[in-house]
Design a protein around this motif. Structure first.
Motif, PDB file in Angstrom:
ATOM      1  N   LYS A 165       0.829  -1.040  -0.048  1.00  0.00           N
ATOM      2  CA  LYS A 165      -0.005  -0.009   0.079  1.00  0.00           C
ATOM      3  C   LYS A 165       0.876   1.103  -0.089  1.00  0.00           C
ATOM      4  O   LYS A 165       0.752   2.254   0.830  1.00  0.00           O
ATOM      5  CB  LYS A 165      -0.930  -0.077   1.007  1.00  0.00           C
ATOM      6  N   PHE A 166       1.619   1.342  -1.231  1.00  0.00           N
ATOM      7  CA  PHE A 166       2.742   2.357  -1.153  1.00  0.00           C
ATOM      8  C   PHE A 166       1.923   3.744  -1.475  1.00  0.00           C
ATOM      9  O   PHE A 166       0.855   3.698  -2.254  1.00  0.00           O
ATOM     10  CB  PHE A 166       3.598   2.115  -2.216  1.00  0.00           C
ATOM     11  N   GLY A 167       2.248   4.847  -0.801  1.00  0.00           N
ATOM     12  CA  GLY A 167       1.670   6.241  -1.101  1.00  0.00           C
ATOM     13  C   GLY A 167       2.680   7.000  -1.035  1.00  0.00           C
ATOM     14  O   GLY A 167       3.946   6.884  -0.727  1.00  0.00           O
ATOM     15  N   TYR A 168       2.588   8.320  -1.147  1.00  0.00           N
ATOM     16  CA  TYR A 168       3.440   9.572  -0.859  1.00  0.00           C
ATOM     17  C   TYR A 168       4.285   9.310   0.724  1.00  0.00           C
ATOM     18  O   TYR A 168       3.328   9.754   1.289  1.00  0.00           O
ATOM     19  CB  TYR A 168       3.031  10.585  -1.270  1.00  0.00           C
ATOM     20  N   ARG A 169       5.397   8.754   0.382  1.00  0.00           N
ATOM     21  CA  ARG A 169       6.078   8.741   1.895  1.00  0.00           C
ATOM     22  C   ARG A 169       5.174   7.911   2.811  1.00  0.00           C
ATOM     23  O   ARG A 169       4.979   8.159   3.814  1.00  0.00           O
ATOM     24  CB  ARG A 169       6.387  10.055   2.334  1.00  0.00           C
ATOM     25  N   GLU A 170       4.653   7.074   2.322  1.00  0.00           N
ATOM     26  CA  GLU A 170       3.406   6.222   2.910  1.00  0.00           C
ATOM     27  C   GLU A 170       3.762   4.636   2.637  1.00  0.00           C
ATOM     28  O   GLU A 170       4.106   4.307   1.592  1.00  0.00           O
ATOM     29  CB  GLU A 170       2.193   6.381   2.675  1.00  0.00           C
ATOM     30  N   SER A 171       3.625   3.758   3.365  1.00  0.00           N
ATOM     31  CA  SER A 171       3.521   2.434   3.124  1.00  0.00           C
ATOM     32  C   SER A 171       2.718   1.575   4.310  1.00  0.00           C
ATOM     33  O   SER A 171       2.521   2.406   5.588  1.00  0.00           O
ATOM     34  CB  SER A 171       4.819   1.699   3.153  1.00  0.00           C
ATOM     35  N   ILE A 172       2.311   0.419   4.032  1.00  0.00           N
ATOM     36  CA  ILE A 172       1.778  -0.300   5.243  1.00  0.00           C
ATOM     37  C   ILE A 172       2.507  -0.471   6.417  1.00  0.00           C
ATOM     38  O   ILE A 172       2.051  -0.461   7.600  1.00  0.00           O
ATOM     39  CB  ILE A 172       1.118  -1.646   4.673  1.00  0.00           C
ATOM     40  N   PHE A 173       3.932  -0.495   6.226  1.00  0.00           N
ATOM     41  CA  PHE A 173       4.612  -0.722   7.377  1.00  0.00           C
ATOM     42  C   PHE A 173       4.601   0.568   8.232  1.00  0.00           C
ATOM     43  O   PHE A 173       4.753   0.551   9.573  1.00  0.00           O
ATOM     44  CB  PHE A 173       6.069  -0.948   6.924  1.00  0.00           C
ATOM     45  N   LYS A 174       4.551   1.978   7.718  1.00  0.00           N
ATOM     46  CA  LYS A 174       4.646   2.877   8.480  1.00  0.00           C
ATOM     47  C   LYS A 174       3.100   2.833   9.182  1.00  0.00           C
ATOM     48  O   LYS A 174       3.286   3.584  10.230  1.00  0.00           O
ATOM     49  CB  LYS A 174       4.729   4.195   7.335  1.00  0.00           C
ATOM     50  N   ARG A 175       2.314   2.619   8.497  1.00  0.00           N
ATOM     51  CA  ARG A 175       0.713   2.773   9.287  1.00  0.00           C
ATOM     52  C   ARG A 175       0.576   1.913  10.084  1.00  0.00           C
ATOM     53  O   ARG A 175      -0.026   1.934  11.394  1.00  0.00           O
ATOM     54  CB  ARG A 175      -0.242   2.853   8.140  1.00  0.00           C
ATOM     55  N   GLU A 176       0.978   0.444   9.803  1.00  0.00           N
ATOM     56  CA  GLU A 176       0.558  -0.560  10.871  1.00  0.00           C
ATOM     57  C   GLU A 176       2.125  -1.107  11.571  1.00  0.00           C
ATOM     58  O   GLU A 176       1.790  -1.959  12.377  1.00  0.00           O
ATOM     59  CB  GLU A 176       0.010  -1.625  10.041  1.00  0.00           C
ATOM     60  N   GLY A 177       2.974  -0.597  11.399  1.00  0.00           N
ATOM     61  CA  GLY A 177       4.297  -1.001  11.999  1.00  0.00           C
ATOM     62  C   GLY A 177       4.721  -2.418  11.365  1.00  0.00           C
ATOM     63  O   GLY A 177       4.443  -2.757  10.312  1.00  0.00           O
ATOM     64  N   GLY A 178       5.655  -2.977  12.160  1.00  0.00           N
ATOM     65  CA  GLY A 178       6.550  -4.283  11.366  1.00  0.00           C
ATOM     66  C   GLY A 178       7.731  -3.977  11.063  1.00  0.00           C
ATOM     67  O   GLY A 178       8.020  -2.746  11.071  1.00  0.00           O
ATOM     68  N   VAL A 179       8.403  -5.046  11.271  1.00  0.00           N
ATOM     69  CA  VAL A 179      10.057  -4.571  11.002  1.00  0.00           C
ATOM     70  C   VAL A 179      10.344  -5.216   9.587  1.00  0.00           C
ATOM     71  O   VAL A 179      10.062  -6.639   9.364  1.00  0.00           O
ATOM     72  CB  VAL A 179      10.829  -5.498  12.012  1.00  0.00           C
ATOM     73  N   ILE A 180      10.732  -4.652   8.764  1.00  0.00           N
ATOM     74  CA  ILE A 180      11.101  -5.183   7.461  1.00  0.00           C
ATOM     75  C   ILE A 180      12.551  -5.880   7.624  1.00  0.00           C
ATOM     76  O   ILE A 180      13.381  -5.429   8.124  1.00  0.00           O
ATOM     77  CB  ILE A 180      11.163  -4.046   6.134  1.00  0.00           C
ATOM     78  N   LEU A 181      12.599  -6.987   7.020  1.00  0.00           N
ATOM     79  CA  LEU A 181      13.707  -7.909   7.134  1.00  0.00           C
ATOM     80  C   LEU A 181      14.344  -8.132   5.882  1.00  0.00           C
ATOM     81  O   LEU A 181      15.669  -7.982   5.675  1.00  0.00           O
ATOM     82  CB  LEU A 181      13.329  -9.369   7.532  1.00  0.00           C
ATOM     83  N   LYS A 182      13.690  -8.226   4.811  1.00  0.00           N
ATOM     84  CA  LYS A 182      14.296  -8.415   3.208  1.00  0.00           C
ATOM     85  C   LYS A 182      13.452  -7.812   1.995  1.00  0.00           C
ATOM     86  O   LYS A 182      12.116  -7.778   2.365  1.00  0.00           O
ATOM     87  CB  LYS A 182      14.276 -10.087   3.255  1.00  0.00           C
ATOM     88  N   VAL A 183      14.178  -7.389   1.259  1.00  0.00           N
ATOM     89  CA  VAL A 183      13.547  -6.745   0.149  1.00  0.00           C
ATOM     90  C   VAL A 183      13.937  -7.257  -1.237  1.00  0.00           C
ATOM     91  O   VAL A 183      14.904  -7.466  -1.566  1.00  0.00           O
ATOM     92  CB  VAL A 183      13.829  -5.285   0.189  1.00  0.00           C
TER      93      VAL A 183
END
Ligand SMILES: Cc1cc2nc3c(=O)[nH]c(=O)nc-3n(C[C@H](O)[C@H](O)[C@H](O)COP(=O)(O)OP(=O)(O)OC[C@H]3O[C@@H](n4cnc5c(N)ncnc54)[C@H](O)[C@@H]3O)c2cc1C
Length: 324
Positions: free
Chosen positions: A170-188
């Motif tokens: 759910k990317f948006g302008y300087r936004e993503s689901i991780f920013k809105r809902e938390g979570g730790v990104i491990l791998k891309v």
């Protein structure tokens, strides 16, 4: 508590570590506990440890988009420093740990003739931080190249690994689901396209040159405020307040730069304590040497108030405040 943390995470857990040493702003008091996680496994172990021990935690990576409080952080600060990076030239993919440096990834893409990330040349920080905030420049943003993300979801102090496709992020302008809902990104997993190495390098050199002329070199956390989405209403409000038209270029691009709005209030060079509005770029608050987080907050509050009163627009911080 330090003993319990060291039991779970090893002797690497530090006490009262100055956060100013770990961010590009060079501001911030001590983290009660501090741990550098050098692999995905260590990130997960640290998150599980704080869950078990019931202490506060904060996860960051490159520290190029944060303002740490002068009081520091009362809990465990986890710095994601996992940095494995693999380029799959034939199928145009780059698979990277969240803590891999974005500039190393941009460089690796170029070296391997993969196009799609040239715009990101010169952006500090890690790929995990860039995905979380959907970092962007020159009309592009990180989300465009994301194919899949592996992240830790944390619920009721328990963590589990979840995979996200591009749409799930759910990317948006300087936004993503991780920013809105938390979570730790491990791998891309990034999906790029085949390109000509020389042309990619040329494009990157252009971007470096453009940034050189524009981006302050003093300590900062990048653009302090988000740009403003163009709407008929906003354009009308700005005209009413300033008696000036919003430049057509901004309207066409769909964003009014925060720097332009701040410039309308004649704030370039304004200083409170050691924090200053850069003369080079009005959307950069820089640390002239001895700035405290309190100086930065006082200056950013002044900017918000002035822009609201004189231009009619409410600015919103892009930089993350931590420990306030
Ligand atoms: C000189 C300068 C120029 C800049 N130019 C740009 C630019 O052109 N465009 C742009 O978009 N940004 C720019 N930035 C801001 C910054 O570099 C980017 O936002 C970058 O992507 C942040 O990455 P980081 O690893 O440093 O994140 P951090 O500062 O470490 O963290 C930022 C936020 O992301 C979270 N986070 C970090 N890692 C993870 C993870 N693995 N999982 C979940 N959450 C995480 C943190 O909790 C925090 O809330 C600039 C900054 C500086 C100092």
């Amino acid at each position: 508590m330090i003993d319990k943390l060291r039991e779970k995470l090893g002797e690497g857990v530090l006490e009262n570590e100055a956060l100013s040493r770990h961010c590009t702003f060079k501001i911030g008091g001590p983290a009660r506990y501090f741990f550098i996680a050098k692999s995905k496994k260590e990130v997960r172990r640290a998150v599980e440890a704080v869950g078990d021990l019931g202490i506060n935690f904060f996860v960051f990576s490159g520290g190029s988009n944060v303002l740490f409080s002068d009081d520091g952080f009362d809990g465990l600060v986890i710095k994601v420093n996992s940095s494995e990076l693999t380029v799959y030239v034939m199928n145009c993919r780059i698979v990277a740990d969240a803590g891999a440096s974005l500039s190393k990834i941009v460089e690796a893409a170029m070296e391997n003739g993969l196009t799609g990330l040239e715009w990101a040349a010169g952006i500090p920080g890690t790929v995990g931080g860039a995905v979380r905030g959907n970092a962007g420049a020159y009309g592009h943003a990180m989300g465009e190249s994301v194919e899949e993300i592996e992240a830790l979801r944390i619920k009721n102090k328990k963590s589990r690994i979840k995979n996200y496709g591009k749409e799930d992020c759910k990317f948006g302008y300087r936004e993503s689901i991780f920013k809105r809902e938390g979570g730790v990104i491990l791998k891309v997993v990034l999906k790029l396209a085949p390109g000509d190495k020389n042309k990619i390098k040329e494009e990157m050199d252009k971007i470096f040159a453009a940034r050189d002329g524009k981006i302050p070199t003093d300590s900062s956390a990048g653009s302090f405020f988000k740009n403003i989405e163009v709407t008929d209403e906003i354009v009308k409000i700005i005209k009413e307040h300033t008696h000036e038209d919003v430049p057509p270029d901004y309207i066409q691009k769909g964003k009014i730069p925060a720097a332009w709005l701040i410039g309308q209030c004649d704030l370039k060079g304004k200083q409170i304590g050691g924090a200053k509005i850069s003369e080079k770029h009005a959307n950069f608050i820089v640390n002239t040497g001895e700035a405290t987080a309190a100086d930065v907050i006082a200056l950013s509050s002044l900017v918000k108030m002035k822009v609201r009163d004189e231009v009619g627009v409410q600015l919103e911080e892009e930089v993350e405040y931590v420990g306030f």
